[in-house]
Design an enzyme around this catalytic site. Sequence first.
Site, PDB file in Angstrom:
ATOM      1  N   HIS A  20       2.249   3.248  -9.052  1.00  0.00           N
ATOM      2  CA  HIS A  20       1.997   1.818  -9.264  1.00  0.00           C
ATOM      3  C   HIS A  20       3.150   1.175 -10.038  1.00  0.00           C
ATOM      4  CE1 HIS A  20      -1.847   2.325  -7.497  1.00  0.00           C
ATOM      5  NE2 HIS A  20      -2.432   2.911  -8.526  1.00  0.00           N
ATOM      6  N   ASP A  77       0.829  -1.209   0.000  1.00  0.00           N
ATOM      7  CA  ASP A  77       0.000   0.000   0.000  1.00  0.00           C
ATOM      8  C   ASP A  77       0.867   1.265   0.000  1.00  0.00           C
ATOM      9  OD1 ASP A  77      -2.342   1.416  -0.031  1.00  0.00           O
ATOM     10  OD2 ASP A  77      -2.756   1.215   2.107  1.00  0.00           O
ATOM     11  N   LEU A 104      10.206 -20.983  -4.306  1.00  0.00           N
ATOM     12  CA  LEU A 104       9.373 -19.992  -3.606  1.00  0.00           C
ATOM     13  C   LEU A 104       8.002 -20.014  -4.261  1.00  0.00           C
ATOM     14  CD1 LEU A 104       8.929 -17.325  -1.874  1.00  0.00           C
ATOM     15  CD2 LEU A 104       9.794 -16.081  -3.866  1.00  0.00           C
TER      16      LEU A 104
HETATM   17  C1  IPE Z   1      -5.634  -2.657  -0.234  1.00  0.00           C
HETATM   18  O1  IPE Z   1      -5.262  -1.333  -0.304  1.00  0.00           O
HETATM   19  C2  IPE Z   1      -5.591  -3.292  -1.609  1.00  0.00           C
HETATM   20  C3  IPE Z   1      -4.272  -3.529  -2.178  1.00  0.00           C
HETATM   21  C4  IPE Z   1      -3.132  -3.214  -1.636  1.00  0.00           C
HETATM   22  C5  IPE Z   1      -4.263  -4.203  -3.461  1.00  0.00           C
HETATM   23  P1  IPE Z   1      -6.309  -0.144  -0.502  1.00  0.00           P
HETATM   24  O2  IPE Z   1      -5.489   1.080  -0.645  1.00  0.00           O
HETATM   25  O3  IPE Z   1      -7.250  -0.482  -1.593  1.00  0.00           O
HETATM   26  O4  IPE Z   1      -7.099  -0.147   0.885  1.00  0.00           O
HETATM   27  P2  IPE Z   1      -7.961   0.988   1.578  1.00  0.00           P
HETATM   28  O5  IPE Z   1      -9.004   1.415   0.590  1.00  0.00           O
HETATM   29  O6  IPE Z   1      -7.052   2.104   1.945  1.00  0.00           O
HETATM   30  O7  IPE Z   1      -8.543   0.339   2.793  1.00  0.00           O
HETATM   31  C1  IPE Z   2      -1.516   0.322  -3.326  1.00  0.00           C
HETATM   32  O1  IPE Z   2      -1.343   1.677  -3.396  1.00  0.00           O
HETATM   33  C2  IPE Z   2      -1.798  -0.307  -4.684  1.00  0.00           C
HETATM   34  C3  IPE Z   2      -3.151  -0.783  -4.842  1.00  0.00           C
HETATM   35  C4  IPE Z   2      -4.145  -0.643  -4.012  1.00  0.00           C
HETATM   36  C5  IPE Z   2      -3.434  -1.459  -6.079  1.00  0.00           C
HETATM   37  P1  IPE Z   2      -2.570   2.699  -3.398  1.00  0.00           P
HETATM   38  O2  IPE Z   2      -2.970   2.950  -4.803  1.00  0.00           O
HETATM   39  O3  IPE Z   2      -3.664   2.223  -2.533  1.00  0.00           O
HETATM   40  O4  IPE Z   2      -1.881   3.971  -2.786  1.00  0.00           O
HETATM   41  P2  IPE Z   2      -2.468   4.976  -1.706  1.00  0.00           P
HETATM   42  O5  IPE Z   2      -2.951   4.139  -0.566  1.00  0.00           O
HETATM   43  O6  IPE Z   2      -3.569   5.723  -2.367  1.00  0.00           O
HETATM   44  O7  IPE Z   2      -1.304   5.840  -1.336  1.00  0.00           O
HETATM   45 MG    MG Z   3      -4.074   2.439  -0.557  1.00  0.00          MG
END
Ligand code: IPE
Ligand code: IPE
Ligand code: MG
Length: 247
Positions: free
Chosen positions: A39, A22, A133
Amino acid sequence: MAQPAPDTAPAPAPRHIAIIMDGNGRWAKLRSRPRTFGHAEGVEALRRTVEAAGDLGVEYLTVFGFSTENWRRPIEEVNALFDLLRLYVARDLDRLVREGVRVRIIGERNGLQADIASIINDAEARTRHNDKLNLIIAFNYGGQDELARAARRAAEDAVAGKIAPADINPDTFAKYLDTADMPPPDLLIRTSGELRLSNFMLWQAAYTELVFVDVLWPDFNKDALQSAIAEYHRRERRFGGSDPAKP
Ligand code: IPE
Ligand code: IPE
Ligand code: MG
């Protein structure tokens, strides 16, 4: 009598590490770049982490790539995330095959674009016999969705007379989950400082040690992985018992 290991010997890595990757969006925002840039950098962090996990002797590494709730994002961002899965497999699959990594994808496959479904099938088929792995990519994955799909299949088997409702217990039910033949995660790491599971591995994380770190996913590396593992080793796992014990 066996000698205790010297203090300097690194503790063995947990068998199964799961990661909620995240913070890509915030990482990009800090640099005044579009979220998709974050990303793309996140894929580099994934590459580093897969390599580090292999080096450290981890058996199972599960990463959360796209949640069933991520469909709520703008379509351009959703498309970019799907493109990155395509790119990751296209660029890395040959190397993963060579390096003995077995790739598996968990999550709902119905409704995914046809080419994504065939990319997933190909990655799984080509790495099926690898055993260094296990890399499990949670894609279009939600814990509630997984549990509902499992319940549906168990109900179908009951209606078909293959099982009796009374046969359903935690052990038999777990066989209907996407993770049927995998051990539960020992350690779950979430980056970016958020303190929640966001629908990840709700069943499997029952006794997982949770480690939340502030580092944003694109900055994650082997050092960060090792310090999360060190934190894991400071924990005392009890599994409901009154003494530190194995299940
Ligand atoms: C969880 O992260 C999903 C992934 C890392 C793929 P999100 O960024 O979607 O979660 P919330 O919305 O902050 O809870
Ligand atoms: C995690 O990063 C990737 C996915 C959820 C796919 P985010 O896109 O949620 O990044 P933030 O949380 O908005 O910083
Ligand atoms: Mg996120």
